[in-house]
Design an enzyme around this catalytic site. Structure first.
Site, PDB file in Angstrom:
ATOM      1  N   ASP A 189      45.869  17.429  51.856  1.00  0.00           N
ATOM      2  CA  ASP A 189      45.021  16.547  51.496  1.00  0.00           C
ATOM      3  C   ASP A 189      46.030  16.429  50.258  1.00  0.00           C
ATOM      4  OD1 ASP A 189      43.896  15.219  50.323  1.00  0.00           O
ATOM      5  OD2 ASP A 189      41.430  16.290  50.199  1.00  0.00           O
ATOM      6  N   LYS A 195      48.377   8.334  43.127  1.00  0.00           N
ATOM      7  CA  LYS A 195      48.534   7.853  44.570  1.00  0.00           C
ATOM      8  C   LYS A 195      48.025   6.964  44.749  1.00  0.00           C
ATOM      9  CE  LYS A 195      44.808   9.659  47.832  1.00  0.00           C
ATOM     10  NZ  LYS A 195      43.782   9.890  48.659  1.00  0.00           N
ATOM     11  N   GLU A 236      42.792  10.511  56.568  1.00  0.00           N
ATOM     12  CA  GLU A 236      41.715  10.570  55.655  1.00  0.00           C
ATOM     13  C   GLU A 236      40.449  11.754  56.500  1.00  0.00           C
ATOM     14  OE1 GLU A 236      41.330   9.603  51.707  1.00  0.00           O
ATOM     15  OE2 GLU A 236      43.732  10.107  50.567  1.00  0.00           O
ATOM     16  N   ASP A 282      33.721   9.548  53.218  1.00  0.00           N
ATOM     17  CA  ASP A 282      34.470  10.408  52.121  1.00  0.00           C
ATOM     18  C   ASP A 282      34.725   9.644  51.085  1.00  0.00           C
ATOM     19  OD1 ASP A 282      36.649  11.766  50.470  1.00  0.00           O
ATOM     20  OD2 ASP A 282      37.555  11.909  52.443  1.00  0.00           O
TER      21      ASP A 282
HETATM   22  P1  ATP Z   1      40.325  10.302  46.887  1.00  0.00           P
HETATM   23  O1  ATP Z   1      40.511  10.855  47.761  1.00  0.00           O
HETATM   24  O2  ATP Z   1      40.015   9.439  46.124  1.00  0.00           O
HETATM   25  O3  ATP Z   1      42.309  10.276  46.212  1.00  0.00           O
HETATM   26  P2  ATP Z   1      40.269  13.333  45.525  1.00  0.00           P
HETATM   27  O4  ATP Z   1      40.491  13.451  46.906  1.00  0.00           O
HETATM   28  O5  ATP Z   1      41.479  13.304  44.553  1.00  0.00           O
HETATM   29  O6  ATP Z   1      40.371  11.948  45.780  1.00  0.00           O
HETATM   30  P3  ATP Z   1      37.753  14.574  45.715  1.00  0.00           P
HETATM   31  O7  ATP Z   1      38.077  15.488  45.512  1.00  0.00           O
HETATM   32  O8  ATP Z   1      36.992  14.560  46.913  1.00  0.00           O
HETATM   33  O9  ATP Z   1      39.025  13.048  45.173  1.00  0.00           O
HETATM   34  O10 ATP Z   1      36.236  13.883  44.303  1.00  0.00           O
HETATM   35  C1  ATP Z   1      36.539  13.810  43.126  1.00  0.00           C
HETATM   36  C2  ATP Z   1      35.691  13.140  42.174  1.00  0.00           C
HETATM   37  O11 ATP Z   1      34.294  13.791  43.137  1.00  0.00           O
HETATM   38  C3  ATP Z   1      35.955  12.936  41.291  1.00  0.00           C
HETATM   39  O12 ATP Z   1      36.336  11.425  40.417  1.00  0.00           O
HETATM   40  C4  ATP Z   1      35.083  13.924  40.378  1.00  0.00           C
HETATM   41  O13 ATP Z   1      33.885  13.631  39.223  1.00  0.00           O
HETATM   42  C5  ATP Z   1      33.775  13.893  42.093  1.00  0.00           C
HETATM   43  N1  ATP Z   1      32.191  15.440  41.836  1.00  0.00           N
HETATM   44  C6  ATP Z   1      32.896  16.092  41.900  1.00  0.00           C
HETATM   45  N2  ATP Z   1      31.502  16.999  42.101  1.00  0.00           N
HETATM   46  C7  ATP Z   1      30.138  15.973  42.222  1.00  0.00           C
HETATM   47  C8  ATP Z   1      29.084  15.828  41.830  1.00  0.00           C
HETATM   48  N3  ATP Z   1      28.764  17.261  41.343  1.00  0.00           N
HETATM   49  N4  ATP Z   1      28.746  15.055  41.400  1.00  0.00           N
HETATM   50  C9  ATP Z   1      29.550  13.288  41.124  1.00  0.00           C
HETATM   51  N5  ATP Z   1      30.621  13.677  41.663  1.00  0.00           N
HETATM   52  C10 ATP Z   1      31.502  15.330  41.702  1.00  0.00           C
HETATM   53 MG    MG Z   2      39.961  12.755  48.930  1.00  0.00          MG
END
Ligand code: ATP
Ligand code: MG
Length: 716
Positions: free
Chosen positions: A7, A68, A173, A201
């Protein structure tokens, strides 16, 4: 051989592996499951993942993230310009219009493209997997946002190739999440009454919502909607707010100081996460924010919700769009599953309940289900792992059309080949009557989140008239492949010979006569349609092709997506029932193509560059290890010789000489010896060993046989 699912998130990556006991999310070199999508550079090496993020504040100019969403794009793309406004690294337009991150690496200014940076991250993830699984890793499934267009998908595949990964499938995804949901469900309904589940998501950079129909042993994606809203947008809203407040109260302008702004964003993200769990007023404090001034403030969740109201509105609109596009009623929807970090924000859960009339369900692992679904898909596709079958029919989000140029006095034309949300993988055959080489352009036929709708131009060569100087049938296969990439995968000339005797022989041989033609054996399943528009004189026809054999896809064959797209007609090859028997041979035509992605030589070059950087990193690791080993030995030996267990096994004068040598070595390590090559450290350590090993041996001998020594002492 192990298989993995990756991922690749805008903020962080997860890797899961399919093992005999099930799916396992792998931990990296910091024992963490999330690897930040960060790559950094210094004079000696690359720093990737956790270590890169950790040193960002002290090495901002050479620490890159947020690439990305730049994959497959040009520098002057308005989307890129928007993204760059929040990227602190220097980014320039390269001579070919591409994006170049300018960093100082190996004491030189160097440019890296988003594809190269992604490849570097993949290299790290590959190493993490190899270390965790203690096995060679090549085959993988990588996920990408469902809204990624051709160019972005191709860029991701190029990045994987640069890193030496073999991508069995580029998977959307939300489809990966759907697979990780459906695979273990024992209670899925029979075919006639599918269970429709919505997956939401919301990650760091975008929001994706898809609805998926599950039946026993298979899933079929129905529709997707998305918007460019993610956690970082909420962070930016709050950063604007606090930057203004700190300016008003302390006269500190964080926007002029990238490092202070970065620290502000870091603290805001923490605050945002706390607000998801807590509705009371929460503090934010940053010591020595700027000019040695400490700043502090506070915020309550309701205030954050007011400030972000415009974002929540867009989230709501995205949910509504999905409902409309899917044509499902609320009663048709079984449940709404949420994944991705940002769905932890309570207001998003409330919106889900408001729009879908059902509470957000959190039965899936919010952070890991995308990678786990990808690993499952990889296991299903790979011969290396035995796993139960589960059919996955994905969709391609955008309508696609094909146009072709004219010939002589005949005009060119165009035809819609795939409507939006067409199932994938899938192929359609177009039949044109031509007598000269010609070109066909494949392009998106609707608004897409990419500036250029053209997917590619294919030049179909070696077309010529038949012996009587007439047009010949050319069959062109337009395909959405299992990566969601649209292409013309083959073109063949239909060579018809009217001959009573040839029939049997030719029919027997014809299935193999057109290399690259994957319709063979499926003649009975062909579907065909007379095109409604354009190119009349060329008599264009469309046929849907069975994808079963090629793509291991069990449900696309008779479901070509858009209604009224195909009607069943006669088979692909002419039958022997006609009076005059016809023998038909397909002759594959050579094609040249101009489409997205690196050319083969460029890609080879990038593969080599990446290998060189990998080798350099490995050398650097060995060098640092050798230095550390020497340093450790110096300390250890000094402790043992001065008041330690070895003291009594060496003469005083020798001991002093060795200790003074150890002190010199220590000083050297911190001064001119700080940056030597590996062999220098190794040789110094060898030198030390030759002096100290005899002492250790004496100690060992004595400890193993003290009596012998006592005797020896007596005899002296
Ligand atoms: P994308 O899917 O957009 O490419 P990613 O997969 O890296 O990004 P995730 O890991 O799903 O993203 O999520 C990260 C985001 O979630 C960050 O912006 C983080 O600040 C937010 N996040 C994580 N935990 C919380 C929470 N408890 N409350 C609010 N936001 C949160
Ligand atoms: Mg993601």
């Amino acid at each position: 051989m192990s298989v993995i699912g990756i991922d690749f998130g805008n903020e962080s990556c997860y890797v899961a592996a399919a093992k005999a006991g099930g799916i396992e999310t792998l931990a990296n070199d910091y024992s963490l499951r999330a690897t930040p999508s960060f790559v950094a550079f210094d004079g000696r090496k690359r720093i990737i993942g956790v270590a890169a993020k950790n040193q960002q504040v002290t090495n901002m100019k050479n620490t890159v993230s947020g690439f990305k969403r730049l994959l497959g794009r040009k520098y002057n793309d308005p989307h890129v310009q928007r993204e760059l406004s929040s990227i602190p690294t220097k980014v320039d337009q390269r001579p070919d219009g591409s994006i170049g991150f300018k960093v100082s690496y190996l004491d030189q200014e160097q440019y890296f493209s988003p594809e190269q940076l992604t490849a570097m991250l993949f290299t790290k993830l590959k190493e993490t997997s190899t270390a965790a699984l203690q096995a060679q890793v090549n085959d993988c499934v990588i996920t990408c946002p469902a809204y990624f267009t051709n160019s972005e998908r191709k860029a991701l595949l190029d990045a994987a190739q640069i890193a030496g990964l073999n991508v069995l499938r580029l998977m959307n995804e939300t489809t990966a999440t759907a697979l990780s949901y459906g695979f273990y469900k024992q209670d899925l309904p029979e075919d006639n009454k599918p269970r429709n589940v919505v997956f939401v998501d919301c990650g760091n950079s975008s929001l994706q919502v898809s609805v998926c129909a599950f039946t026993k042993g298979k899933l079929k994606m129905l529709a997707s909607a998305w918007d460019q809203i993610g956690g970082r947008d909420f962070d930016n809203v709050l950063a604007e707010h606090f930057a203004k407040e700190f300016y008003d109260r302390y006269k500190l302008n964080a926007k002029t100081n990238p490092r202070a702004y970065l620290r502000l964003l870091t603290e805001i993200e923490k605050l945002k996460k706390q607000m998801s769990a807590n509705s009371t007023k929460l503090p934010i404090n940053i010591e020595c924010f700027m000019d040695d001034v400490d700043v502090s403030s506070s915020m309550q969740r309701t205030q954050m919700e007011e400030l972000s109201a415009h974002l929540f509105k867009r989230v709501e609109m995205t949910f509504i769009k999905l409902l409309q596009d899917s044509k499902l009623s609320l009663d048709d929807i079984h449940s709404v599953e949420v994944v991705g970090g940002t769905t932890r924000i309570p207001a998003i859960k409330h919106l889900i309940e408001q729009v879908f009339g059902k509470p957000a369900s959190t039965t899936l692992n919010q952070d890991e289900s995308v990678s786990r679904g990808a690993a499952l898909q990889c296991a299903i596709m790979s011969p290396a792992v035995r796993v139960r079958e589960f059919g996955v029919t994905d969709i391609q989000n955008y309508a696609v059309k094909v146009s072709w140029d004219g010939e002589g006095s005949q005009a060119g034309g165009e035809i819609d080949v795939f409507p939006a949300f067409h199932s994938a993988p899938f192929s359609r055959l177009l039949t044109l009557n031509r007598k000269e080489p010609f070109s066909m352009t494949v392009q998106y036929a609707q608004a897409i989140p990419f500036p250029d709708p053209v997917i590619g131009k294919w030049f179909i060569k070696d077309v010529k008239p038949n012996e009587r100087g007439e047009h010949q049938e050319v069959k062109v296969k337009v395909r959405i492949n299992h990566h969601g990439i649209v292409l013309i995968s083959s073109a063949s000339l239909v060579d018809k010979k009217e001959d009573e005797t040839a029939n049997a022989a030719a029919n027997a041989g014809e299935h193999g006569s057109a290399p690259g033609n994957d319709e063979k054996g499926n003649a009975g399943d062909q579907q065909q349609q007379q095109a409604g528009n354009g190119g009349e004189p060329m008599d264009v026809q469309q046929e849907a092709c069975n994808e079963n054999e090629e793509d291991n896809n069990t449900s696309t064959a008779s479901s070509p997506g858009g209604q009224g797209w195909a009607q069943r007609v006669k088979g692909w090859f002419s039958s022997g029932t006609e009076k005059k028997k016809k023998a038909t041979k397909l002759i594959e035509l050579p094609m040249e193509v101009k489409t997205h992605g690196f050319s083969s030589p460029d890609l080879q070059n990038l593969v080599q560059q990446e290998s060189k950087m990998i080798a350099n990193d490995a050398r650097e690791t060995q060098r640092v290890d050798a230095r550390n080993a020497l340093e450790e030995y110096v300390y250890d030996m000094r402790n043992k010789l001065q008041g330690g267990p070895l003291e009594r096994y060496v003469l005083e004068a020798d001991r002093e000489a060795i200790c003074s040598q150890l002190n010199d070595l220590e000083n050297w390590l911190y001064e001119e010896g700080e940056d030597c090559d590996r062999d220098t450290y190794v040789n110094k350590l060898k030198g030390l060993h030759s002096q100290t090993d005899p002492i250790k041996e004496r100690a060992n001998d004595y400890e193993n046989a003290p009596a012998a020594f006592d005797e020896l002492n007596h005899s002296i």
